[in-house]
Design an enzyme around this catalytic site. Structure first.
Site, PDB file in Angstrom:
ATOM      1  N   SER A  15      -6.750 -19.462  16.797  1.00  0.00           N
ATOM      2  CA  SER A  15      -7.765 -18.550  17.321  1.00  0.00           C
ATOM      3  C   SER A  15      -9.130 -19.046  16.891  1.00  0.00           C
ATOM      4  O   SER A  15      -9.243 -19.828  15.934  1.00  0.00           O
ATOM      5  CB  SER A  15      -7.517 -17.132  16.777  1.00  0.00           C
ATOM      6  N   TYR A  33      -5.562 -11.262   9.449  1.00  0.00           N
ATOM      7  CA  TYR A  33      -5.560 -12.014  10.709  1.00  0.00           C
ATOM      8  C   TYR A  33      -6.333 -13.324  10.594  1.00  0.00           C
ATOM      9  O   TYR A  33      -5.805 -14.399  10.886  1.00  0.00           O
ATOM     10  CB  TYR A  33      -6.129 -11.164  11.843  1.00  0.00           C
TER      11      TYR A  33
END
Length: 316
Positions: free
Chosen positions: A163, A175
């Protein structure tokens, strides 16, 4: 001078375009194993590769997700239930894959499974909140890769979904931490496997509309983290800070790209091109904002993140 430079740059991109258009032969004989196929990128990629004629082995977390995927695809596609956080589930999936690919080996492994909740300011969270995300996004990916590597090493390649949050950490929680870990693991794996002719590619999407970016789930995660925070922490941040965070999360949905094919096309290219890229950055926000930001001096990145962001009630 500028004309010559422009010609050289144009020639470089023309040659790269021509090189990247070369497609691997005999795609219909190749097996690809994809994790996280219940929804989102994994689900679309499984359907996309099935239409392309590849033999897709789709791992889903739930039987409902597996049934829905089978209804949308040809008989070539097969599904298996997989919880990447459980080693016994990964080991069973490996044996299942081994039975199907036989001596041909596994052409492609796509580590796509991921979650984002709970994400919140770090000191609102517990160790278990971090562990929950790391178990899926990073440690689960490592476990799947290590167990399937003997099958992949015969002929194949690995595609790991990272990401832009693996380049720039915009918020607390597990995350961003997990995606930085995916970057590190993929880099070391790529160098190690290059000796055996195995290619490793990373997909670094911007913000796309999937279950990972679902505002309701992220907002609920913030509330859960807030409710478990100590009275001292709540006093430092204040209720207004929580409300502004939830407002920012809800507004995020409007800015998320809904065209998931931008990501799955990159995945497909990484699997089918004779010369895949090391990194793919689908989404204009990734290309024009987050990736350039990751190369800026730290103080500039901090200023950009702080600008317009909610501030704790008792901030200095």
């Amino acid at each position: 001078m500028w004309v010559y430079l422009a010609v050289l740059v144009g020639l470089y991109y023309l040659l790269r375009w021509q090189r990247e258009r070369q497609v691997v032969s005999h795609l219909r004989d190749k097996y690809v194993f994809i994790t996280g196929c219940d929804s989102g990128f994994g689900n679309l990629l499984a359907r996309q590769l099935d239409l392309r004629g590849l033999r897709v082995l789709a791992a889903c977390l739930t039987e409902q997700g597996a049934q829905q995927l089978r209804k949308q695809t040809s008989d070539r596609l097969e599904t298996v239930l997989l919880d990447v956080t459980k080693t016994e589930s990964v080991a069973a999936a490996k044996e299942w894959v081994k039975e199907r690919v036989g001596d041909r080996g596994l052409w492609g492994l796509v580590n796509n499974a991921g979650i984002s909740v709970i994400s919140a300011p770090n000191e609102w969270l517990t160790k278990q909140d971090f562990v929950k995300i790391l178990d899926v996004n990073l440690l689960g990916m490592v476990d799947v890769t290590l167990q399937l590597l003997p099958l992949v090493r015969k002929t194949g390649r690995v595609v790991n979904v990272s990401s832009v949050m693996g380049r720039v950490s915009l918020f607390g929680g597990g995350y961003c931490l997990s995606k930085y870990g995916v970057e590190a693991f993929s880099d070391s794996l790529r160098r190690e496997l290059s000796y055996f002719g195995v290619k490793v590619a990373m997909i670094e999407p911007g913000f796309f509309k999937t279950n990972v970016t679902k505002p309701e789930a992220i907002s609920q995660g913030y509330k859960t983290a807030w409710n478990q925070a100590s009275p001292e922490i709540k006093d430092l941040y204040g209720d207004t800070f929580l409300a502004l965070c939830e407002k920012a999360v809800c507004s995020m949905e409007t800015s998320c790209n809904q065209d998931l094919s931008l990501v799955t096309d990159c995945m497909e290219h990484a699997l089918t091109s004779c010369h895949p890229r090391t990194r793919y950055s689908p989404g204009w926000d990734a290309k024009l904002f987050y990736l350039p930001m990751s190369y800026l001096p730290t103080f500039l990145v901090d200023l950009m993140i702080y600008y317009g962001a909610p501030r704790p009630a008792k901030a200095l």
